[in-house]
Design an enzyme around this catalytic site. Sequence first.
Site, PDB file in Angstrom:
ATOM      1  N   ASN A  35     -38.580 -36.605 -15.229  1.00 50.74           N
ATOM      2  CA  ASN A  35     -37.458 -36.367 -14.318  1.00 50.74           C
ATOM      3  C   ASN A  35     -36.547 -37.594 -14.261  1.00 50.74           C
ATOM      4  O   ASN A  35     -35.926 -37.882 -13.257  1.00 50.74           O
ATOM      5  CB  ASN A  35     -38.018 -36.074 -12.902  1.00 50.74           C
ATOM      6  N   SER A 125     -42.885 -38.274   3.251  1.00 50.15           N
ATOM      7  CA  SER A 125     -41.636 -37.572   3.536  1.00 50.15           C
ATOM      8  C   SER A 125     -41.646 -36.973   4.935  1.00 50.15           C
ATOM      9  O   SER A 125     -42.692 -36.588   5.448  1.00 50.15           O
ATOM     10  CB  SER A 125     -41.469 -36.436   2.507  1.00 50.15           C
ATOM     11  N   TYR A 150     -44.784 -28.361  -1.764  1.00 48.71           N
ATOM     12  CA  TYR A 150     -44.347 -29.774  -1.886  1.00 48.71           C
ATOM     13  C   TYR A 150     -44.722 -30.529  -0.611  1.00 48.71           C
ATOM     14  O   TYR A 150     -45.380 -31.572  -0.670  1.00 48.71           O
ATOM     15  CB  TYR A 150     -42.838 -29.864  -2.121  1.00 48.71           C
ATOM     16  N   LYS A 154     -47.616 -33.749   0.293  1.00 50.35           N
ATOM     17  CA  LYS A 154     -47.386 -35.019   1.004  1.00 50.35           C
ATOM     18  C   LYS A 154     -48.370 -35.144   2.169  1.00 50.35           C
ATOM     19  O   LYS A 154     -48.922 -36.212   2.424  1.00 50.35           O
ATOM     20  CB  LYS A 154     -45.940 -35.104   1.500  1.00 50.35           C
ATOM     21  N   ASN A 200     -30.282 -30.608  -3.950  1.00 56.03           N
ATOM     22  CA  ASN A 200     -29.947 -31.308  -2.701  1.00 56.03           C
ATOM     23  C   ASN A 200     -28.444 -31.302  -2.430  1.00 56.03           C
ATOM     24  O   ASN A 200     -27.616 -31.200  -3.337  1.00 56.03           O
ATOM     25  CB  ASN A 200     -30.473 -32.748  -2.759  1.00 56.03           C
ATOM     26  N   VAL A 218     -22.848 -23.325   1.465  1.00 57.88           N
ATOM     27  CA  VAL A 218     -23.494 -23.887   2.661  1.00 57.88           C
ATOM     28  C   VAL A 218     -24.509 -22.852   3.147  1.00 57.88           C
ATOM     29  O   VAL A 218     -24.135 -21.712   3.444  1.00 57.88           O
ATOM     30  CB  VAL A 218     -22.455 -24.179   3.756  1.00 57.88           C
ATOM     31  N   PHE A 219     -25.778 -23.267   3.185  1.00 58.32           N
ATOM     32  CA  PHE A 219     -26.848 -22.303   3.455  1.00 58.32           C
ATOM     33  C   PHE A 219     -26.982 -22.020   4.952  1.00 58.32           C
ATOM     34  O   PHE A 219     -27.875 -22.512   5.622  1.00 58.32           O
ATOM     35  CB  PHE A 219     -28.182 -22.821   2.897  1.00 58.32           C
TER      36      PHE A 219
HETATM   37  C1  WQD Z   1     -30.030 -30.685   3.262  1.00 56.77           C
HETATM   38  C2  WQD Z   1     -29.222 -29.635   4.007  1.00 56.77           C
HETATM   39  C3  WQD Z   1     -29.627 -27.391   3.270  1.00 56.77           C
HETATM   40  C4  WQD Z   1     -27.892 -27.836  -0.692  1.00 56.77           C
HETATM   41  C5  WQD Z   1     -34.836 -32.946   1.021  1.00 56.77           C
HETATM   42  C6  WQD Z   1     -35.564 -32.869  -0.287  1.00 56.77           C
HETATM   43  C7  WQD Z   1     -37.046 -32.892  -0.075  1.00 56.77           C
HETATM   44  C8  WQD Z   1     -37.412 -33.992   0.850  1.00 56.77           C
HETATM   45  C9  WQD Z   1     -36.656 -33.917   2.172  1.00 56.77           C
HETATM   46  C10 WQD Z   1     -38.110 -36.055  -0.084  1.00 56.77           C
HETATM   47  C11 WQD Z   1     -30.055 -28.390   4.329  1.00 56.77           C
HETATM   48  C12 WQD Z   1     -28.183 -27.820   3.013  1.00 56.77           C
HETATM   49  C13 WQD Z   1     -28.341 -28.110   0.588  1.00 56.77           C
HETATM   50  C14 WQD Z   1     -26.821 -26.943  -0.884  1.00 56.77           C
HETATM   51  C15 WQD Z   1     -26.668 -26.640   1.493  1.00 56.77           C
HETATM   52  N1  WQD Z   1     -37.131 -35.230   0.207  1.00 56.77           N
HETATM   53  N2  WQD Z   1     -27.722 -27.517   1.651  1.00 56.77           N
HETATM   54  N3  WQD Z   1     -26.236 -26.378   0.234  1.00 56.77           N
HETATM   55  O1  WQD Z   1     -33.802 -29.691   2.401  1.00 56.77           O
HETATM   56  O2  WQD Z   1     -33.639 -31.711   3.880  1.00 56.77           O
HETATM   57  O3  WQD Z   1     -34.968 -31.746   1.705  1.00 56.77           O
HETATM   58  O4  WQD Z   1     -35.274 -33.981   1.837  1.00 56.77           O
HETATM   59  O5  WQD Z   1     -39.246 -35.935   0.199  1.00 56.77           O
HETATM   60  O6  WQD Z   1     -37.618 -33.113  -1.366  1.00 56.77           O
HETATM   61  O7  WQD Z   1     -35.210 -31.660  -0.901  1.00 56.77           O
HETATM   62  O8  WQD Z   1     -32.436 -31.733   1.736  1.00 56.77           O
HETATM   63  O9  WQD Z   1     -30.310 -31.913   0.510  1.00 56.77           O
HETATM   64  O10 WQD Z   1     -31.863 -29.968  -0.013  1.00 56.77           O
HETATM   65  O11 WQD Z   1     -30.634 -30.020   2.153  1.00 56.77           O
HETATM   66  O12 WQD Z   1     -26.128 -26.089   2.481  1.00 56.77           O
HETATM   67  O13 WQD Z   1     -26.363 -26.647  -2.032  1.00 56.77           O
HETATM   68  O14 WQD Z   1     -28.156 -29.204   3.182  1.00 56.77           O
HETATM   69  O15 WQD Z   1     -29.675 -26.053   3.744  1.00 56.77           O
HETATM   70  O16 WQD Z   1     -29.630 -27.898   5.589  1.00 56.77           O
HETATM   71  P1  WQD Z   1     -33.716 -31.156   2.530  1.00 56.77           P
HETATM   72  P2  WQD Z   1     -31.293 -30.904   0.991  1.00 56.77           P
END
Ligand code: WQD
Length: 339
Positions: A35, A125, A150, A154, A200, A218-219
Amino acid sequence: MKILVTGGLGFIGSHTVVQLQNSGYQVVIIDNLSNASLEVLEGIVSITGQPPIFEKLDLKSKVAVQTFFKTHQDIQGVIHFAASKAVGESVVNPLMYYENNVNTLVYVLQELTKLKVSNFIFSSSCTVYGQADSMPISETAPIKEAQSPYGNTKQIGEEIIKDTCQVYPNLQSIALRYFNPIGAHKSAKIGELPIGVPQNLIPYITQTAIGKRDQLSVFGNDYPTKDGTCVRDYIHVVDTAKAHVVALQRLLNNENQSNFEVFNIGTGQGSTVLEVIKTFEKVSNIKLNYNIVDRRPGDVVTAYADTSKANKILGWQAEYDLEDAILSAWNWQKTLKKD
Ligand code: WQD
């Protein structure tokens, strides 16, 4: 003093290698390049001028791990990043996650317990908290059922370390629970390099702005938050990296109060997705193309850190704010090829 960084060519790993070298440590990087790419090694050297020792090695091979530690008996500390971290991928491929995140941890710990003294920093995490009941989230918050394999790896990882430390007093460990690391080194020589479509938020935003993606989805905007979108604690990756050096120094100086300690690494500030988008538009002067779609399964509504323990005990504090972090991510994206 020689420090091993597993997964040292990854996003947080590479930024931590830079901070370790800036602090005078000799660094050995193990990475299986699943990766990450060797260009990251060039980026590190272009920043620090010090070539780390690099060994391409897959920690899933117990024999390879044993051989490595036989030839590196002078390692004084290990910072263990090597793991898979895509929440969605872990749901569809759980066994790959348990093999890659748990077996590898066991093999490294088995070798460390053979050493007289070993200092071990674990990349944990905020995912371990699940949807915490109250904000900000402190280290004493209950560990809820993991939202994904995942997150479970952790939680299991921390349990494995805790149980091992109880039997091997020579093993001194700290787990750092990151919130959402984002951004890039100010030189824009290293940064986040998602392979394929970014999972992300920040890399998806910057790839949309540069024209590599058509539109950000935006989810969900129907969450019980100030603007209906999820809240996260976005912390500059350099602040996250510095926390690892401080934690390592705590162990090397025998300042730790027990041989397994846990610290939240965040800014203590929560930001919604729409606030992140607005901040990006402000720092980049670009109008971002996005639309609102359905919620993403597994997302927690809100997560931001109570960082008082790390502030007080580690003497560590995030120095960059959201604007700094997002601007650094944008400056990094502009150096990458669009294709
Ligand atoms: C953040 C926000 C999504 C993408 C990450 C890592 C995980 C862990 C914790 C290390 C959420 C929103 C995202 C997109 C969106 N890291 N979003 N459209 O989910 O908090 O988790 O941090 O351990 O491995 O994945 O981060 O950046 O995926 O999402 O609306 O295209 O952004 O719904 O609310 P998340 P994220």
